[in-house]
Design a protein around this motif. Structure first.
Motif, short mmCIF file in Angstrom:
data_model
loop_
_atom_site.label_atom_id
_atom_site.label_comp_id
_atom_site.label_asym_id
_atom_site.label_seq_id
_atom_site.Cartn_x
_atom_site.Cartn_y
_atom_site.Cartn_z
N ILE A 2 0.87 -1.17 0.00
CA ILE A 2 0.00 0.00 0.00
C ILE A 2 0.91 1.23 0.00
CG2 ILE A 2 -1.73 1.30 1.30
CD1 ILE A 2 -2.72 -1.38 2.41
N PRO A 3 0.64 2.22 -0.85
CA PRO A 3 1.51 3.40 -0.90
C PRO A 3 1.45 4.21 0.40
CG PRO A 3 -0.40 3.71 -2.31
CD PRO A 3 -0.47 2.31 -1.79
N THR A 4 2.59 4.82 0.74
CA THR A 4 2.63 5.70 1.90
C THR A 4 2.22 7.11 1.48
OG1 THR A 4 4.96 6.22 1.52
CG2 THR A 4 4.48 4.36 2.98
N LEU A 5 1.86 7.91 2.46
CA LEU A 5 1.49 9.32 2.26
C LEU A 5 0.40 9.50 1.22
CD1 LEU A 5 5.05 10.91 2.47
CD2 LEU A 5 3.33 10.72 4.28
N LYS A 6 -0.53 8.56 1.15
CA LYS A 6 -1.65 8.62 0.22
C LYS A 6 -2.91 8.82 1.04
CE LYS A 6 -3.22 7.62 -4.00
NZ LYS A 6 -2.84 8.36 -5.16
N PRO A 7 -3.64 9.93 0.86
CA PRO A 7 -4.89 10.11 1.60
C PRO A 7 -5.88 9.00 1.23
CG PRO A 7 -4.19 12.18 0.61
CD PRO A 7 -3.31 11.10 0.05
N MET A 8 -6.45 8.37 2.25
CA MET A 8 -7.38 7.26 2.05
C MET A 8 -8.72 7.62 2.63
SD MET A 8 -4.82 4.15 2.85
CE MET A 8 -3.33 3.97 1.89
N ASN A 9 -9.77 7.22 1.94
CA ASN A 9 -11.13 7.53 2.36
C ASN A 9 -11.59 6.51 3.39
OD1 ASN A 9 -13.66 8.60 2.55
ND2 ASN A 9 -14.26 8.16 0.45
N THR A 10 -11.47 6.88 4.65
CA THR A 10 -11.88 6.02 5.75
C THR A 10 -12.98 6.70 6.55
OG1 THR A 10 -10.19 6.90 7.24
CG2 THR A 10 -9.56 5.02 5.88
N THR A 11 -13.65 5.92 7.38
CA THR A 11 -14.78 6.47 8.12
C THR A 11 -14.48 6.78 9.58
OG1 THR A 11 -15.55 4.24 8.61
CG2 THR A 11 -16.44 5.28 6.64
N ALA A 12 -13.64 5.98 10.21
CA ALA A 12 -13.33 6.12 11.63
C ALA A 12 -12.22 5.14 11.94
CB ALA A 12 -14.57 5.78 12.48
N PHE A 13 -11.83 5.03 13.18
CA PHE A 13 -10.93 3.96 13.58
C PHE A 13 -11.12 3.69 15.06
CE2 PHE A 13 -8.22 7.51 14.78
CZ PHE A 13 -7.55 7.05 15.91
N TRP A 14 -10.74 2.49 15.47
CA TRP A 14 -10.74 2.15 16.88
C TRP A 14 -9.62 1.17 17.16
CZ3 TRP A 14 -14.60 0.90 13.52
CH2 TRP A 14 -14.82 -0.44 13.26
N ILE A 15 -9.27 1.09 18.43
CA ILE A 15 -8.16 0.25 18.89
C ILE A 15 -8.73 -0.89 19.72
CG2 ILE A 15 -6.08 0.21 20.33
CD1 ILE A 15 -5.81 3.24 19.67
N SER A 16 -8.14 -2.07 19.58
CA SER A 16 -8.56 -3.21 20.39
C SER A 16 -7.34 -3.96 20.90
CB SER A 16 -9.44 -4.16 19.57
OG SER A 16 -9.83 -5.26 20.36
N ASN A 17 -7.43 -4.43 22.12
CA ASN A 17 -6.41 -5.32 22.67
C ASN A 17 -7.05 -6.50 23.38
OD1 ASN A 17 -7.29 -4.18 25.03
ND2 ASN A 17 -5.34 -3.29 25.62
N THR A 18 -8.34 -6.70 23.13
CA THR A 18 -9.06 -7.84 23.69
C THR A 18 -9.49 -8.76 22.55
OG1 THR A 18 -11.20 -6.70 23.57
CG2 THR A 18 -9.94 -6.48 25.63
N THR A 19 -9.78 -9.98 22.91
CA THR A 19 -10.19 -10.97 21.93
C THR A 19 -11.37 -11.76 22.47
OG1 THR A 19 -7.91 -11.20 21.19
CG2 THR A 19 -9.43 -12.95 20.57
N GLU A 20 -12.42 -11.88 21.66
CA GLU A 20 -13.54 -12.74 22.01
C GLU A 20 -13.34 -14.06 21.30
OE1 GLU A 20 -17.38 -10.88 21.73
OE2 GLU A 20 -16.48 -8.90 21.96
N GLU A 21 -13.86 -15.14 21.85
CA GLU A 21 -13.64 -16.47 21.29
C GLU A 21 -14.12 -16.60 19.85
OE1 GLU A 21 -11.81 -19.16 22.23
OE2 GLU A 21 -11.12 -17.68 23.68
#
Length: 126
Positions: free
Chosen positions: A28-47
């Motif tokens: 994936i190219p660097t410094l390329k504006p990408m059309n995204t909606t939001a983001f979130w972080i996770s460090n948990t896992t469900e089965e």
């Protein structure tokens, strides 16, 4: 697969016509504006996340910490670690599963791709 100043290594999960999923290596190219909606972080896992499932939406998954072994429904496997972007586009069919190969937690950032926006994934030559 090696990152450069112009690109970051990436692996894309995709659907096959028969309902299975597979993966492609690329970048994936660097410094390329990408059309995204939001983001979130996770460090948990469900089965359910460790069992075969599809991606809930087209999204980038950026690993911050951990080494993860993915298995796609056609039986192939690959590893994701920090420095490799996962592009999850297997939103139908059988999907994929994963397990932690190293460490106790998978710390990751989910970045959904807006609508039908371009992912900018460039597949490696075969």
């Amino acid at each position: 697969m090696k990152s450069t100043d112009e690109f970051i290594s990436a692996i894309r999960l995709v659907n096959n016509a028969d309902g299975t999923s597979t993966f492609e290596t690329g970048k994936i190219p660097t410094l390329k504006p990408m059309n995204t909606t939001a983001f979130w972080i996770s460090n948990t896992t469900e089965e359910w996340e460790k069992k075969m499932h599809t991606a809930p939406r087209r999204q980038y998954v950026v690993t911050l910490k951990g080494n993860i072994r993915f298995k796609v429904s056609n039986g192939s496997t690959f590893d994701i670690q920090p420095g490799i972007i996962l592009l999850a586009e297997d939103v139908e069919g059988e999907g994929h599963s994963w397990e932690i190969e190293e460490g106790e937690k998978w710390e990751r950032l989910y970045i959904p791709i807006a609508g039908d926006a371009e992912s900018f994934f460039i597949q490696d030559p075969e």
